[in-house]
Structure formats: C-alpha cells, structure tokens
Design a protein around this motif. Structure first.
Motif, PDB file in Angstrom:
ATOM      1  N   ASP A   1       0.590  -1.682  -0.378  1.00 36.39           N
ATOM      2  CA  ASP A   1       0.063  -0.124  -0.145  1.00 36.39           C
ATOM      3  C   ASP A   1       0.667   1.086  -0.638  1.00 36.39           C
ATOM      4  OD1 ASP A   1      -1.970   1.659   0.108  1.00 36.39           O
ATOM      5  OD2 ASP A   1      -2.509   1.554   2.198  1.00 36.39           O
TER       6      ASP A   1
ATOM      7  N   PRO B   1     -17.788   3.946  -4.144  1.00 34.66           N
ATOM      8  CA  PRO B   1     -17.350   3.173  -5.765  1.00 34.66           C
ATOM      9  C   PRO B   1     -17.980   1.825  -5.823  1.00 34.66           C
ATOM     10  CG  PRO B   1     -15.731   3.811  -4.143  1.00 34.66           C
ATOM     11  CD  PRO B   1     -16.771   3.636  -2.683  1.00 34.66           C
TER      12      PRO B   1
ATOM     13  N   TYR C   1      -4.949   9.951  -3.852  1.00 32.22           N
ATOM     14  CA  TYR C   1      -3.662   9.786  -3.390  1.00 32.22           C
ATOM     15  C   TYR C   1      -4.143  11.139  -2.912  1.00 32.22           C
ATOM     16  CZ  TYR C   1      -2.457  11.419  -7.663  1.00 32.22           C
ATOM     17  OH  TYR C   1      -1.924  12.706  -9.103  1.00 32.22           O
TER      18      TYR C   1
ATOM     19  N   ALA D   1      -5.458  12.674  -8.114  1.00 35.53           N
ATOM     20  CA  ALA D   1      -7.245  11.447  -8.164  1.00 35.53           C
ATOM     21  C   ALA D   1      -6.975  10.687  -9.928  1.00 35.53           C
ATOM     22  CB  ALA D   1      -8.664  12.545  -8.218  1.00 35.53           C
TER      23      ALA D   1
ATOM     24  N   TYR E   1     -10.930   7.642  -6.842  1.00 42.29           N
ATOM     25  CA  TYR E   1     -10.304   7.693  -6.102  1.00 42.29           C
ATOM     26  C   TYR E   1      -9.323   8.898  -5.849  1.00 42.29           C
ATOM     27  CZ  TYR E   1     -11.561   2.445  -6.085  1.00 42.29           C
ATOM     28  OH  TYR E   1     -12.042   1.647  -6.096  1.00 42.29           O
TER      29      TYR E   1
ATOM     30  N   ARG F   1     -15.256  11.045  -1.154  1.00 45.24           N
ATOM     31  CA  ARG F   1     -15.568  11.354  -2.745  1.00 45.24           C
ATOM     32  C   ARG F   1     -16.739  11.060  -2.818  1.00 45.24           C
ATOM     33  NH1 ARG F   1     -12.538   7.926  -0.824  1.00 45.24           N
ATOM     34  NH2 ARG F   1     -12.452   5.461  -1.989  1.00 45.24           N
TER      35      ARG F   1
END
Length: 185
Positions: A2, A129, A28, A46, A26, A150
């Motif tokens: 990860d 998601p 980051y 993203a 997603y 999100r």
C-alpha cells in the motif's frame, strides 16, 4: 502493498503498480509527516476506475474542493478552491447543453467539512465506489463531505441560463469555492 514506503529523492522515480479495482473515484496523497502540510498545499491527486461496460455519454468534470494554506501554518485557509484555483468559474462558466448529462467526480480535500450545492436543479449521488454507476444513494441539491470523502454526481438541466454552484458553507464560498454553469439552448 500500500503505497511507496521508500523516500524518492529529487529527480528520482519509483514505479508504483496495482490492480485498478473496484470501480470508483479515488484520491491519493502524501503520507510523509506532517501529512496536513503538503496536502493543504496541494500535494494530492485523483483517478477514476471505469466499469468495463461503457457509461452513458456525459460531460465529465473532476472537482477537488481544496483548503489552500499559502502561509504554511496548517491552521487556516487563505482561500478555498476548486482544482487549485479560487473563483475560476465565476468569469469562465462551465458550458453544456440542455438535457446534456453532466457527471462530476467530487472530492473534498479541505481539512474542514465541505458541501457542494447547485442552483435550480437536483443531482443523483453515488457515494460508494462499489455502488457507482448502478445505484444512486440520494437525489438532492446539496451534498456534504468530510476530509477525503468523494462522491459521483449526475444531473442535467431542463432550462437554459446561468446557474450558480458553490460550497454551502458561506466562508468557503466567499473565499473561492463558487462558480457558474452556463446551460446553452
């Protein structure tokens, strides 16, 4: 596995690969300490993992709501922005046509709670998601998001005109989280 745990020096590189699954929106960001400082200065991004079956055609937008800390104190925002620029859609409205589907991928990277509100319309929300694009969770005109949350929004307008969107927290809107949609005939 990860994330990158090695320090990548200036000018260096690191190839990071993973299986893009499940479908969704997603983000980051850096996990180097202190986490808030680089995030509040825009060190994040993203990506969207699309389903294998094509989605209905839409004007797609990515909006990252942002707390901008220009002096680096970590406590207060000097301004708020969408995609690193305050008030960018006040003088340059986002244009689309009547009945055109609009899909906004919306992420809150404020260290504060933020909201997103559109005028004269409602949108479907897809919060998880694994639910998008199959099952909407709400039909509303305002959605609230904590830090890092999100959501995918979908809507279309039935009437032409200039329609405002903004953060429903007044201070955020006054300091840059606002703009216009121009719906064309």
């Amino acid at each position: 596995y990860d994330g990158i745990h090695e320090v990548v020096p200036p000018g260096g590189e690191y190839l990071y690969e993973w299986e893009a699954d499940p479908v969704g929106l997603y983000l980051y960001h850096s996990h180097m300490m202190p986490i808030a400082k680089p995030v509040n200065q825009g060190f994040f991004g993203a990506y969207v993992v699309y389903p294998k079956e094509p989605l209905p055609a839409a004007k797609e937008l990515l909006f990252i709501l942002q707390f901008i800390d220009t002096d680096g104190d970590g406590d207060t925002a000097e301004f708020y922005a969408i995609n690193a620029k305050a008030d960018q859609f006040l003088n340059d409205p986002i244009q689309f046509g009547l009945d055109e589907r609009v899909r906004i991928y919306l992420i809150n990277m404020n260290i504060e709670f933020a909201t997103f509100h559109i005028h004269g319309n409602f949108f479907k929300t897809y919060r998880s998601p694994i639910m998008w694009p199959d099952t909407a969770t709400e039909f509303t005109d305002v959605v609230g998001l904590g830090w890092g949350q999100r959501v995918v929004l979908e809507f279309s307008y039935k009437y032409p005109g200039l329609w405002m969107f903004h953060d429903h927290i007044a201070e955020h809107a006054e300091e840059g989280l606002r703009g216009w949609f121009r719906v064309m005939q």
